[in-house]
Design an enzyme around this catalytic site. Structure first.
Site, mmCIF file in Angstrom:
data_model
loop_
_atom_site.group_PDB
_atom_site.id
_atom_site.type_symbol
_atom_site.label_atom_id
_atom_site.label_comp_id
_atom_site.label_asym_id
_atom_site.label_seq_id
_atom_site.Cartn_x
_atom_site.Cartn_y
_atom_site.Cartn_z
ATOM 1 N N ASP A 1 -50.306 128.574 -56.913
ATOM 2 C CA ASP A 1 -48.902 128.273 -56.606
ATOM 3 C C ASP A 1 -48.118 129.564 -56.365
ATOM 4 O O ASP A 1 -47.221 129.612 -55.514
ATOM 5 C CB ASP A 1 -48.247 127.467 -57.739
ATOM 6 C CG ASP A 1 -48.393 125.961 -57.513
ATOM 7 O OD1 ASP A 1 -49.361 125.558 -56.840
ATOM 8 O OD2 ASP A 1 -47.541 125.193 -57.990
ATOM 9 N N LYS B 1 -58.627 135.804 -69.301
ATOM 10 C CA LYS B 1 -57.874 136.481 -70.364
ATOM 11 C C LYS B 1 -58.870 136.870 -71.455
ATOM 12 O O LYS B 1 -58.818 136.345 -72.583
ATOM 13 C CB LYS B 1 -56.781 135.553 -70.924
ATOM 14 C CG LYS B 1 -55.639 135.295 -69.976
ATOM 15 C CD LYS B 1 -54.470 136.232 -70.053
ATOM 16 C CE LYS B 1 -53.816 136.338 -71.396
ATOM 17 N NZ LYS B 1 -52.895 137.526 -71.397
ATOM 18 N N ASP C 1 -54.900 127.074 -61.034
ATOM 19 C CA ASP C 1 -53.795 126.173 -60.730
ATOM 20 C C ASP C 1 -52.501 126.980 -60.581
ATOM 21 O O ASP C 1 -51.743 126.823 -59.611
ATOM 22 C CB ASP C 1 -53.677 125.174 -61.901
ATOM 23 C CG ASP C 1 -52.879 123.946 -61.556
ATOM 24 O OD1 ASP C 1 -52.381 123.864 -60.419
ATOM 25 O OD2 ASP C 1 -52.749 123.068 -62.423
ATOM 26 N N ASP D 1 -52.542 137.485 -66.442
ATOM 27 C CA ASP D 1 -51.106 137.808 -66.372
ATOM 28 C C ASP D 1 -50.870 138.982 -65.419
ATOM 29 O O ASP D 1 -49.925 138.976 -64.626
ATOM 30 C CB ASP D 1 -50.517 138.079 -67.770
ATOM 31 C CG ASP D 1 -51.430 138.919 -68.657
ATOM 32 O OD1 ASP D 1 -52.580 139.164 -68.249
ATOM 33 O OD2 ASP D 1 -50.994 139.333 -69.743
ATOM 34 N N TYR E 1 -58.475 121.448 -68.711
ATOM 35 C CA TYR E 1 -58.082 120.109 -68.241
ATOM 36 C C TYR E 1 -59.114 119.044 -68.610
ATOM 37 O O TYR E 1 -58.868 117.852 -68.475
ATOM 38 C CB TYR E 1 -57.864 120.088 -66.722
ATOM 39 C CG TYR E 1 -56.685 120.928 -66.260
ATOM 40 C CD1 TYR E 1 -55.755 121.415 -67.166
ATOM 41 C CD2 TYR E 1 -56.504 121.239 -64.918
ATOM 42 C CE1 TYR E 1 -54.689 122.189 -66.758
ATOM 43 C CE2 TYR E 1 -55.437 122.015 -64.495
ATOM 44 C CZ TYR E 1 -54.535 122.490 -65.430
ATOM 45 O OH TYR E 1 -53.474 123.258 -65.024
#
Ligand code: NAD
Length: 367
Positions: free
Chosen positions: A252, A191, A248, A224, A140
């Site tokens: 959620d 990752k 982020d 993942d 970001y």
């Protein structure tokens, strides 16, 4: 006297902050906390009034405040505004300028809400996870970024994900500290199989654990897989340490374990300076929810629970934080629900009814 700066922002941010401020004012009066509660515009509301999403005066007030309570920013009416004037730019600027690199996102399943989740009760009952998201670096913020036009007239876009050793090691230290007060388990999530930042992340976190946290059980997990494991077997997690982008998304996912985005608080903290001052911003994880804004139906509990985090981490009043958490649990036990957590048999209460019920419960519990 310490100042709490309230930045309600846009959409339901204004509605949920109004309820949280009522709760904070009650604590301030009842326990003589000696807090001055100030308010200012941020995001789209500031853009509409002043042409910028965050004024210099507001940033200065943020620097001076003991803590900030933020509602939410954004809305579809700002979608075509240039990037640096968009409501979200205010949030990113506050996080960056105050160096709020540690974002704490607890996902706690309150017993009375165990049926509000789309997952089976036996999978989520008693769940208490803390997601620690790095907040001031990564994709970001990384440069270069942008959209450019190639010689053949087609467009290409780039976002850069960058992490320095320093940025990884300081957030790892926070994770180990937090885990030490909990179940002493950290899952570090990246990752590393496909990203260089992931390789460095894994190395640095392992090094820090060897150096300062051999009492903590550290496991590495690919992002993942983590998203899948959160839904399959969430109880394996205690503290999840991860970067800005994965944090982020994973928070959620964790929100749906708890039943609603409307239940998830957060705290964003800086390190401590030489005088021991720590910048802190508290906000619900959810956004401005334009689909329900202005209807007095938003769930204010994520913001009210963010206040509880403020008492815990900025005001040093763990006793009051515990009182507030208990009051929230009690009103849920009484069956009070906004529409997002209501089941077919409940009749949903409004945002302001839930806010008032929390204050009434606090008063009752005190007597
Ligand atoms: P959102 O979180 O605003 O809403 C997602 C869904 O959850 C909506 O259906 C909404 O009605 C529901 N919801 C959210 N909070 C709720 C609450 N307290 N009670 C009941 N239901 C609730 O996300 P979005 O729709 O993707 O984004 C809307 C706007 O908010 C966008 O402009 C986005 O950029 C902005 N946003 C801001 C923040 C922030 O300020 N920190 C975070 C996320 C999104």
């Amino acid at each position: 006297m310490s100042t709490i700066l309230v930045l309600p922002g846009d959409g339901i941010g204004k509605e949920v902050c109004e309820q949280a401020v009522n709760v904070l004012a009650w604590f301030n009066d009842t326990y003589q906390l000696n807090l001055k509660i100030e308010s200012d515009l941020v995001g789209g509301a500031a853009f509409d009034a002043y042409g910028v999403p965050l004024r210099d005066e507001t940033m200065q007030a943020a620097h001076n405040a003991k803590a900030i309570l933020l509602g939410a920013v954004g809305g579809p009416q700002y979608d075509n505004v240039e990037r640096d004037k968009r409501p979200e730019a205010a949030l990113l600027a506050l996080r960056k300028e105050l160096d709020l690199f540690a974002n704490l996102r607890p996902a706690i399943v309150f017993d009375p809400l165990v049926d509000a989740s789309s997952l089976k009760p036996e999978i989520i009952k008693g769940l208490d996870i803390l997601i620690l998201r790095e907040l001031t670096a990564g994709v970001y913020f990384g440069l270069p970024r942008g959209i450019s036009t190639l010689d053949d007239g087609s467009r290409t876009a780039v976002d850069s994900c960058t992490y320095s050793e320093f940025e990884i090691s300081r957030i790892a230290d926070v994770a180990f500290d937090l885990a030490r007060k909990r179940q002493k388990r950290v899952h570090s999530v990246e990752k590393a199989n496909v990203m260089e930042t992931g390789v460095l992340w894994r190395d640095v976190v392992s090094e820090r654990q060897q150096k300062i946290a051999t009492d903590i059980d550290l496991q590495h997990m690919l992002a993942d897989n983590c998203s899948m494991q959160l839904l399959k077997h969430p109880h394996q997690f205690d503290v999840i340490l991860t970067d800005n982008l994965f944090g982020d998304m994973l928070s959620d996912t964790a929100a749906m374990l708890t039943g609603s985005l409307g239940m998830l608080p957060s705290a964003s903290l800086s390190g401590k300076n030489a005088e021991g001052k720590q910048a802190a911003m508290y906000e619900p994880v959810h956004g401005s929810a334009p689909d329900i804004a202005g209807q007095n139906k938003a769930n204010p509990l994520a913001t009210i629970l963010s206040l509880s985090m403020m008492m815990r981490y900025s005001l040093d009043r763990i006793d009051l934080a515990d009182n507030l958490d208990k009051a929230v649990n009690d009103i849920l036990n009484d069956g009070l629900r906004t529409f997002d957590t209501a089941t077919e048999k409940d009749s949903p209460s409004s945002c302001s009814e839930v806010g008032q019920a929390v204050i009434d419960k606090l008063k009752n519990n005190k007597e």
